[in-house]
Design an enzyme around this catalytic site. Structure first.
Site, PDB file in Angstrom:
ATOM      1  N   LYS A  36      34.332  26.923  38.914  1.00  0.00           N
ATOM      2  CA  LYS A  36      34.149  28.372  38.810  1.00  0.00           C
ATOM      3  C   LYS A  36      33.078  28.640  37.767  1.00  0.00           C
ATOM      4  O   LYS A  36      33.001  27.954  36.754  1.00  0.00           O
ATOM      5  CB  LYS A  36      35.498  28.990  38.415  1.00  0.00           C
ATOM      6  CG  LYS A  36      35.477  30.461  38.067  1.00  0.00           C
ATOM      7  CD  LYS A  36      36.908  30.978  37.800  1.00  0.00           C
ATOM      8  CE  LYS A  36      36.890  32.361  37.173  1.00  0.00           C
ATOM      9  NZ  LYS A  36      38.250  32.832  36.831  1.00  0.00           N
ATOM     10  N   ASP A  95      43.190  28.920  36.323  1.00  0.00           N
ATOM     11  CA  ASP A  95      41.762  28.971  36.008  1.00  0.00           C
ATOM     12  C   ASP A  95      41.590  28.557  34.550  1.00  0.00           C
ATOM     13  O   ASP A  95      41.836  29.344  33.634  1.00  0.00           O
ATOM     14  CB  ASP A  95      41.211  30.383  36.231  1.00  0.00           C
ATOM     15  CG  ASP A  95      41.149  30.749  37.725  1.00  0.00           C
ATOM     16  OD1 ASP A  95      41.884  30.125  38.529  1.00  0.00           O
ATOM     17  OD2 ASP A  95      40.362  31.654  38.067  1.00  0.00           O
ATOM     18  N   LYS A 105      33.897  29.033  42.991  1.00  0.00           N
ATOM     19  CA  LYS A 105      34.234  30.431  42.731  1.00  0.00           C
ATOM     20  C   LYS A 105      33.230  31.049  41.755  1.00  0.00           C
ATOM     21  O   LYS A 105      33.299  30.804  40.557  1.00  0.00           O
ATOM     22  CB  LYS A 105      35.648  30.531  42.153  1.00  0.00           C
ATOM     23  CG  LYS A 105      36.049  31.962  41.757  1.00  0.00           C
ATOM     24  CD  LYS A 105      37.485  32.025  41.244  1.00  0.00           C
ATOM     25  CE  LYS A 105      37.790  33.386  40.612  1.00  0.00           C
ATOM     26  NZ  LYS A 105      39.137  33.425  39.998  1.00  0.00           N
TER      27      LYS A 105
END
Lengths: 319, 476, 274
Positions: free
Chosen positions: A219, A156, A255
């Site tokens: 995300k 991430d 996400k």
């Protein structure tokens, strides 16, 4: 794929080579009307998901949780316990599915990897000088490689919001490309930190930028700034992945992270996925929740559905 | 696949009586000649109740009761006290909102999410808004001592039964008039529940009278020599007949009639929100909306893209049980309306337009029509000119802003219009040129008690809502 | 059987939706009760609370503000007896309730009366609309204690301002009791803040405060003091409502000047073109 769609594909792959082309493309995306987008998100939030649909949604949501701890106080003990919970969220009920992934800082990856090995639960690590991203590129890339080497199969990363807001799109793009390369086989989630991007137009542009540069997931947030995931932000990102697949044929995951605490919230997101991008994204491979306290609420609601009695937090493990 | 389980709103919150009388002078009374008709649930064709049919004698009785109440109680009452009755009514509507919403959906066929989230909240808000005017009329800009007109005859349609009642009754009462209102024959139930609310609020007898019936009842009411004001919402055809019938009298007239609104999408529009606006514009309330965006004018260079998005979005619409909380499109209000929608849709196909609907399963009983769009429509097609009043959208294209204006205005109607573009100056340029009473920019079908609503040309005259809405009920 | 010993009420300040004692720890005896004697610091705290509440209150829809003011009327109706027990006449309480109702109705109408489209000579959209000025310091009239107080608070807050009120020093119980009404009427904390005590302590502080946008001197009976306060107010050009005449009829139709004095008018221009 039609001929036009194919040519659209090759056009998009060239965009990253020129700052001007990138800027022209991103600024040519349709605008997002804030009021309209927020109303649509709110409207989707009024869907009433009951009984069997609710039971299915809860299990799906559990499988989509990236069970997260990103604290300065994290220790090997803490993250091992979290990983154990990821494998068996409800020790009292073997029918309860495991979560999608455990998400930790790079230094914690080895301890989590020991627990998760061979389980099917993914191991995500934040990287690239999370959460600010304010470090030299070499440092960010080293951060990424270290996490992958330690066993993370998902990274991430954070985008350089300063560069993005200053309009230096190529810089952001190149960093993502470089990080993707550093990931090797690991999946790359690109954190846009939408709370700092301030407008939905920016969210849409940043989403496309991240996808054009090769991100596997986009995300919303680090969870470290005041505004994290919101339904309208997620809606705009879902529209972006939908349009991106239509244009390029490549599917990118989404996400939302931070601030999703209740089953009710999670189900609203699933409804939004269902009605915006459809069932192709209703899978842990394509949609995740970055959350920590959400899991216990899902478990409590799951128990309520089977027993008919509202559960209390004392009956679920705290890790 | 994520299938939503049925989520029906409970019917037990409403208590429908087997039969209803007329509401005259504060009481429910039987009609003089004992006539009646049935109100059915359009989603199931189940009979909901037997409704009294008011004849001319009943109408006369109601008008006399209204006159009496006007002369003796309501006209002389200080605005401050009229306000308090209206505030009470608003509060009771809020308290009984779920009951009203369920009843509205049962009688009308509209989805519960709309009656619950749109109709009933707007009804309460409308009463609140006009309650506040009752003691401020001298500030409304119509002179120092504005006076009410007297008795208002009000005839309302079936598409927003309770909301149209609120639009009529709230300003009339605030200004000091008394009313005789005739709800539509297919949707009388919420008006009759409203009558009970008037009783509950201790509203003085005769201030609000409800006479149920069909066209003949309405005619008797608007033609009654004892009324001072006629307010009608419904078809342009009936509106014209009413205008003829009040000609030469002293009755003040306001009309809110049909429409064939253009929803204009430019190439720089926020596409996802525009698609939502198109869907809301034509499929809200099954398209039974006088200001529906029934003509989509889309700039040619984005037409394919917009239509592709629109079709994808339409495939998400959930048609079915109006009481299911997840239903987006409910039942067509009556078999007569369904026949009209079918007739015009068939004409559209026969005239060469291309018809498309998403796959959707319609229930066996009741009146249903799948959301439908026609592409390749030209200004000459009937479906581009006539009001369909159903979930049917005609899609046309344009090349320049001037052409969009020309096409949008090329209709005898002029109720509303929509503009979708990211460019502010273009919105205002377009708005200046559109001959329509309401222009929505980057939104559609928005209503608020403070905002005047009404049409140009054959969409009627007079405005409802806002400060302007008072004018219809004041002697100015 | 012995006679029941009553539980007496403590009268405190009303700041930010809470009921603190004066930070000074002082009180004064009035109407047979100890009432907080607010200090300059309490005034400062009240301004902070009022400022913090501006964004939410001014940003609330007019409909929402109207609903809340109407709710105040409902709650006040339910507490009529308390005010009568404190010395208000029934007629005064009635008028005070009606005044909330009157102003509640103005929330979504004032802009329609006090704003509108301007037909400028050119291809421009041009619209003027009122906006609240911000934080308003209010000196409530000595009497009628309840009606006077309501008559100065309601017109300030209905449009989205927040207020710091210096209550009547001789009749503060009505003010504190009104605060209890406000605290249970869905009015966000900080929209109305009430200080009891000596005007000479709190009002000059408020008049000079650079983060106060307007001052309502209605309750200042001393003409010299009023002039002095107006001079202080000039430092940041506070909008000023001057003292009410001694024979002011608080029962009469109040008109709209109290509201409009505490408003700014914003005019927006936008070109019209393709």
């Amino acid at each position: 794929m039609t001929a036009t769609a194919t040519s659209a594909r090759s056009d998009l792959s060239e965009l990253g080579r020129s700052e001007t082309a990138l800027r022209t493309f991103l600024h040519g995306l349709p605008g997002v009307d804030q009021v309209g987008a927020e109303q649509r998100a709110a409207q989707l939030g009024t869907r009433s998901i009951k009984t069997t649909a609710k039971a299915e949604a809860i299990d799906l949501a559990i499988r989509m949780v990236d069970l997260t701890t990103l604290e300065g106080a994290d220790t090997p003990g803490k993250v091992r316990a979290l990983a154990a919970k990821a494998l068996r969220p409800d020790p009292a009920d073997p029918s309860c599915p495991h979560v999608g992934a455990v998400c930790v800082y790079p230094a914690m990856v080895p301890y989590v990897a020991e627990v998760l090995r061979g389980s099917g639960v993914h191991l995500a690590s934040v990287a690239t000088a999370f959460p600010s991203g304010q470090a030299p590129l070499e440092v960010k890339l080293a951060d990424t490689r270290a996490a992958v080497a330690a066993g993370a199969d998902e990274i991430d990363m954070v985008i350089n919001r300063g560069a993005f807001l200053a309009g230096r799109y190529s810089e952001v793009y190149d960093e993502i490309v470089a990080t993707k390369e550093a990931c090797g086989d690991a999946h790359l989630k690109v954190i846009l930190e939408t709370g700092e991007l301030a407008t939905y137009d920016n969210v849409r542009r940043a989403s496309w930028l991240a996808m054009l540069a090769g991100g596997d997931f986009i995300k919303t947030s680090t969870g470290k700034v005041p505004v994290a995931a919101t339904p309208p932000v997620t809606l705009v990102m879902l529209e972006a992945v939908r349009d991106f697949r239509a244009a390029t044929g490549r599917q990118v995951g989404v996400k939302p992270a931070g601030g999703i605490k209740t089953t009710k919230d999670a189900i609203k997101y699933l409804v939004m996925v269902n009605e915006t991008v459809g069932p192709d994204w209703l899978d842990p491979d394509w949609f995740r929740f970055g959350a920590s306290s959400l899991l216990n609420d899902l478990l409590m609601q799951r128990t309520k559905l089977t027993t008919g009695v509202y559960a209390g937090p004392d009956y679920f493990t705290l890790d | 696949m994520f299938e939503y389980a049925p989520a029906p709103e409970s019917r037990s919150v409403v208590d429908i009586k087997p039969s209803y009388g007329l509401f005259v002078d504060g009481k429910f009374v039987d009609p003089t000649d004992g006539g009646s008709f049935k109100s059915i649930n359009p989603a199931s064709e189940e009979v909901l109740a037997e409704i009294a049919e008011a004849g001319s004698e009943d109408v006369d009785r109601a008008v006399r009761a209204a006159r009496e109440a006007y002369e003796r109680v309501w006209g002389p009452m200080p605005g401050r006290d009229r306000a308090k009755y209206l505030f009470r009514i608003a509060r009771i509507i809020q308290e009984r909102s779920r009951e009203l919403a369920v009843l509205e959906s049962l009688d009308n066929g509209k989805p519960i999410k709309e009656s619950r989230d749109v109709d009933v909240p707007l009804v309460a808000a409308h009463f609140f808004y006009y309650a506040g005017w009752a003691d401020k009329l001298e500030h409304a800009g119509f002179g120092a001592n504005p006076r009410p007109l007297g008795v208002a005859a009000q005839v309302i349609p079936w598409n927003f039964p309770l909301l149209m009642l609120a639009w009529k009754i709230a300003p009339a009462l605030a200004a000091g008039n008394t009313v005789v209102l005739k709800p539509a024959e297919t949707t009388p139930l919420t008006a009759l529940l409203f009558a009970e609310i008037c009783q509950q609020a201790d509203l003085p007898a005769g201030v609000v009278n409800i006479v149920t019936g069909a066209g003949e009842t309405g005619r008797a009411l608007v033609e009654h020599p004892g009324v001072d004001k006629v307010a009608f919402t419904g078809s342009t055809e009936v509106g014209k007949a009413i205008a003829r019938s009040v000609a030469g009298t002293r009755k003040k007239l306001t009309l809110e009639l049909g429409g064939k609104a253009a929803n204009i999408v430019f190439d720089d529009a926020p596409i996802d929100q525009a698609v939502e606006g198109i869907v809301n514009g034509i499929f809200f309330n099954q398209g039974h909306v006088c200001c529906a965006g029934s003509r989509l004018l889309v700039q040619e260079n984005v037409a394919d893209r917009v239509l592709e998005s629109l079709k994808r979005r339409m495939a998400q619409l959930r048609v079915g049980d109006p009481l299911d909380k997840n239903t987006d499109i409910g039942a067509i209000n009556s078999s007569a309306q369904l026949a009209r929608i079918r007739e015009l849709s068939e004409a559209g196909a026969a005239e060469g337009a291309e018809r498309w609907s998403p796959p959707c399963e319609l229930p066996d009983r009741g009146f249903w029509f799948a959301p439908t769009i026609f592409t390749g429509v030209t200004q000459a097609h009937r479906i581009a000119r006539e009001e369909i009043f159903g979930p049917v959208l005609s899609v046309l294209t344009f090349r320049t802003p001037a052409e969009a204006v020309e096409k949008a205005n090329n209709t005898p109607y002029g109720l509303s219009a929509g503009i979708w573009t990211d460019k502010g100056s273009r919105i205002l340029w377009m708005a200046d040129r559109l001959r329509a009473g309401v222009v929505w920019a980057n939104t559609f079908n928005k209503f608020d008690p403070t905002s005047p609503f009404g049409g140009y040309k054959e969409s009627g005259y007079g405005r409802e809502g806002g400060r302007h809405g008072l004018e219809a009920y004041l002697n100015v | 059987m012995s006679e029941r010993v009553a539980v007496r009420k403590t009268y405190k300040l009303f700041i930010g939706g809470k009921f603190p004692r004066s930070e000074s720890g002082r009180s004064y005896l009035v109407q047979d009760s100890n009432v907080s004697l607010a200090s300059r610091k309490d005034a400062r705290d009240a301004v902070l609370a009022a400022r913090a509440a501006v964004k939410g209150w001014a940003g609330a829809t007019a409909y929402n503000r109207g609903q809340i003011l109407y709710r105040v009327a409902e709650m006040l109706e339910g507490r009529r007896d308390q005010f009568v027990a404190l010395g208000a006449s029934a007629a005064e309480v009635d008028a005070a309730i009606d005044r909330w109702v009157w102003y509640a109705g103005w929330s979504d109408k004032l802009a329609q009366v006090y704003g509108g489209a301007n037909p400028v000579a050119g291809p421009y959209f041009n619209l003027s609309a009122p906006e609240p000025t911000g934080v308003v310091a209010v000196v409530a009239p000595e009497s009628p204690a309840l009606l006077g107080l309501v008559s100065v608070i309601a017109p300030a807050v209905v449009t989205g301002n927040t207020v710091v009120v210096a209550a009547s020093p001789s009749a503060p119980l009505a003010a504190v009791t009104l605060a209890e009404v406000l605290a249970t009427s869905d009015l966000p904390g900080g929209v109305v803040n009430i200080l009891t005590g000596r005007l000479s302590e709190t009002v000059p502080t408020l008049a000079a405060h650079m983060d106060v946008n307007a001052i309502d001197l209605t309750g200042v009976a001393d003409a010299d003091l009023a002039a002095e306060l107006e001079v202080k107010a000039a430092e940041n050009l506070k909008r000023v409502l001057r003292p009410a005449p001694a024979d002011n009829d608080w029962y009469a139709d109040p008109g709209i000047t109290r509201m409009t004095t505490l408003l700014e008018t914003k005019t927006v221009w936008h070109p019209k073109g393709v």
